[in-house]
Design a protein around this motif. Structure first.
Motif, mmCIF file in Angstrom:
data_model
loop_
_atom_site.group_PDB
_atom_site.id
_atom_site.type_symbol
_atom_site.label_atom_id
_atom_site.label_comp_id
_atom_site.label_asym_id
_atom_site.label_seq_id
_atom_site.Cartn_x
_atom_site.Cartn_y
_atom_site.Cartn_z
ATOM 1 N N LYS A 1 0.833 -1.202 0.000
ATOM 2 C CA LYS A 1 0.000 0.000 0.000
ATOM 3 C C LYS A 1 0.869 1.253 0.000
ATOM 4 O O LYS A 1 0.535 2.245 -0.647
ATOM 5 C CB LYS A 1 -0.933 0.010 1.211
ATOM 6 C CG LYS A 1 -2.090 -0.946 1.096
ATOM 7 C CD LYS A 1 -3.010 -0.814 2.283
ATOM 8 C CE LYS A 1 -4.200 -1.726 2.147
ATOM 9 N NZ LYS A 1 -5.145 -1.569 3.260
ATOM 10 N N LEU A 2 1.981 1.195 0.735
ATOM 11 C CA LEU A 2 2.898 2.334 0.798
ATOM 12 C C LEU A 2 3.489 2.640 -0.568
ATOM 13 O O LEU A 2 3.487 3.797 -1.008
ATOM 14 C CB LEU A 2 4.021 2.046 1.801
ATOM 15 C CG LEU A 2 5.166 3.049 1.846
ATOM 16 C CD1 LEU A 2 4.677 4.396 2.356
ATOM 17 C CD2 LEU A 2 6.287 2.524 2.724
ATOM 18 N N ILE A 3 3.993 1.623 -1.267
ATOM 19 C CA ILE A 3 4.607 1.889 -2.573
ATOM 20 C C ILE A 3 3.560 2.243 -3.626
ATOM 21 O O ILE A 3 3.876 2.909 -4.605
ATOM 22 C CB ILE A 3 5.531 0.740 -3.051
ATOM 23 C CG1 ILE A 3 4.775 -0.565 -3.236
ATOM 24 C CG2 ILE A 3 6.696 0.567 -2.116
ATOM 25 C CD1 ILE A 3 5.615 -1.687 -3.831
ATOM 26 N N GLU A 4 2.330 1.819 -3.399
ATOM 27 C CA GLU A 4 1.259 2.209 -4.312
ATOM 28 C C GLU A 4 0.898 3.681 -4.133
ATOM 29 O O GLU A 4 0.622 4.389 -5.106
ATOM 30 C CB GLU A 4 0.019 1.337 -4.053
ATOM 31 C CG GLU A 4 -1.141 1.603 -4.965
ATOM 32 C CD GLU A 4 -2.311 0.703 -4.655
ATOM 33 O OE1 GLU A 4 -3.389 1.241 -4.338
ATOM 34 O OE2 GLU A 4 -2.147 -0.524 -4.718
ATOM 35 N N ALA A 5 0.931 4.150 -2.901
ATOM 36 C CA ALA A 5 0.534 5.523 -2.599
ATOM 37 C C ALA A 5 1.677 6.523 -2.729
ATOM 38 O O ALA A 5 1.434 7.715 -2.890
ATOM 39 C CB ALA A 5 -0.041 5.591 -1.184
ATOM 40 N N ASN A 6 2.923 6.057 -2.650
ATOM 41 C CA ASN A 6 4.063 6.972 -2.618
ATOM 42 C C ASN A 6 5.012 6.634 -3.774
ATOM 43 O O ASN A 6 5.763 5.665 -3.713
ATOM 44 C CB ASN A 6 4.780 6.843 -1.272
ATOM 45 C CG ASN A 6 5.825 7.895 -1.066
ATOM 46 O OD1 ASN A 6 6.511 8.303 -1.995
ATOM 47 N ND2 ASN A 6 5.973 8.339 0.174
ATOM 48 N N GLU A 7 4.980 7.455 -4.805
ATOM 49 C CA GLU A 7 5.791 7.205 -6.002
ATOM 50 C C GLU A 7 7.285 7.249 -5.711
ATOM 51 O O GLU A 7 8.058 6.528 -6.326
ATOM 52 C CB GLU A 7 5.447 8.211 -7.092
ATOM 53 C CG GLU A 7 4.085 8.003 -7.700
ATOM 54 C CD GLU A 7 3.798 8.982 -8.817
ATOM 55 O OE1 GLU A 7 4.753 9.495 -9.436
ATOM 56 O OE2 GLU A 7 2.614 9.231 -9.079
ATOM 57 N N GLU A 8 7.698 8.100 -4.775
ATOM 58 C CA GLU A 8 9.118 8.203 -4.444
ATOM 59 C C GLU A 8 9.630 6.884 -3.859
ATOM 60 O O GLU A 8 10.673 6.374 -4.269
ATOM 61 C CB GLU A 8 9.367 9.334 -3.450
ATOM 62 C CG GLU A 8 10.820 9.464 -3.064
ATOM 63 C CD GLU A 8 11.067 10.484 -1.975
ATOM 64 O OE1 GLU A 8 12.246 10.767 -1.712
ATOM 65 O OE2 GLU A 8 10.096 10.991 -1.376
ATOM 66 N N VAL A 9 8.879 6.322 -2.916
ATOM 67 C CA VAL A 9 9.282 5.062 -2.294
ATOM 68 C C VAL A 9 9.244 3.938 -3.331
ATOM 69 O O VAL A 9 10.137 3.089 -3.364
ATOM 70 C CB VAL A 9 8.394 4.733 -1.079
ATOM 71 C CG1 VAL A 9 8.753 3.376 -0.488
ATOM 72 C CG2 VAL A 9 8.528 5.821 -0.018
ATOM 73 N N TYR A 10 8.237 3.936 -4.194
ATOM 74 C CA TYR A 10 8.149 2.924 -5.249
ATOM 75 C C TYR A 10 9.368 2.999 -6.162
ATOM 76 O O TYR A 10 9.966 1.984 -6.516
ATOM 77 C CB TYR A 10 6.857 3.099 -6.054
ATOM 78 C CG TYR A 10 6.717 2.115 -7.188
ATOM 79 C CD1 TYR A 10 6.487 0.771 -6.924
ATOM 80 C CD2 TYR A 10 6.816 2.514 -8.508
ATOM 81 C CE1 TYR A 10 6.363 -0.149 -7.959
ATOM 82 C CE2 TYR A 10 6.687 1.612 -9.538
ATOM 83 C CZ TYR A 10 6.459 0.284 -9.268
ATOM 84 O OH TYR A 10 6.341 -0.619 -10.290
ATOM 85 N N GLY A 11 9.757 4.215 -6.539
ATOM 86 C CA GLY A 11 10.925 4.398 -7.395
ATOM 87 C C GLY A 11 12.202 3.914 -6.735
ATOM 88 O O GLY A 11 13.035 3.276 -7.371
ATOM 89 N N LEU A 12 12.367 4.202 -5.451
ATOM 90 C CA LEU A 12 13.547 3.750 -4.725
ATOM 91 C C LEU A 12 13.587 2.226 -4.624
ATOM 92 O O LEU A 12 14.641 1.609 -4.766
ATOM 93 C CB LEU A 12 13.584 4.375 -3.325
ATOM 94 C CG LEU A 12 13.809 5.879 -3.278
ATOM 95 C CD1 LEU A 12 13.579 6.406 -1.873
ATOM 96 C CD2 LEU A 12 15.199 6.219 -3.769
ATOM 97 N N TYR A 13 12.420 1.630 -4.387
ATOM 98 C CA TYR A 13 12.326 0.170 -4.304
ATOM 99 C C TYR A 13 12.708 -0.462 -5.643
ATOM 100 O O TYR A 13 13.535 -1.376 -5.703
ATOM 101 C CB TYR A 13 10.921 -0.248 -3.883
ATOM 102 C CG TYR A 13 10.686 -1.732 -3.952
ATOM 103 C CD1 TYR A 13 11.253 -2.587 -3.018
ATOM 104 C CD2 TYR A 13 9.908 -2.284 -4.964
ATOM 105 C CE1 TYR A 13 11.058 -3.959 -3.092
ATOM 106 C CE2 TYR A 13 9.700 -3.646 -5.041
ATOM 107 C CZ TYR A 13 10.281 -4.476 -4.102
ATOM 108 O OH TYR A 13 10.086 -5.839 -4.183
ATOM 109 N N LYS A 14 12.133 0.039 -6.724
ATOM 110 C CA LYS A 14 12.426 -0.519 -8.053
ATOM 111 C C LYS A 14 13.892 -0.307 -8.427
ATOM 112 O O LYS A 14 14.527 -1.193 -8.993
ATOM 113 C CB LYS A 14 11.519 0.119 -9.118
ATOM 114 C CG LYS A 14 10.053 -0.222 -8.959
ATOM 115 C CD LYS A 14 9.800 -1.703 -9.052
ATOM 116 C CE LYS A 14 9.722 -2.154 -10.465
ATOM 117 N NZ LYS A 14 9.336 -3.549 -10.632
#
Length: 83
Positions: free
Chosen positions: A54-67
């Motif tokens: 849910k966090l990476i879905e809602a927060n593009e910055e965190v999603y980008g860092l994860y990827k």
């Protein structure tokens, strides 16, 4: 007694507040994504696996860092396999 709306105060709509990560935690998400599972990252952050998604879905910055971390990990492994 005046209502909160008249006083300009926001009404509490309930629910859980969104998860906010510090810069240090964001950096750790990127570093851990190279070698850790989603469950391990979620455990580090103190949230559930579903909460992390849910966090990476809602927060593009965190999603980008994860990827970005995942890709860096794959390049590292692929580079060593080619030697």
């Amino acid at each position: 007694m005046a209502s909160k709306e008249l006083l300009g105060e926001e009404k509490n709509l309930g629910g859980r507040p969104p998860i906010m990560l510090t810069d240090e935690q964001k950096n750790m998400v990127q570093q851990m994504a190279k070698v850790s599972t989603v469950q391990q990252i979620a455990d580090y952050l103190g949230i559930s696996r579903r909460g992390f998604f849910k966090l990476i879905e809602a927060n593009e910055e965190v999603y980008g860092l994860y990827k970005k971390g995942r890709v860096e990990g794959h390049y590292f492994v692929a580079g060593h396999l080619m030697k």
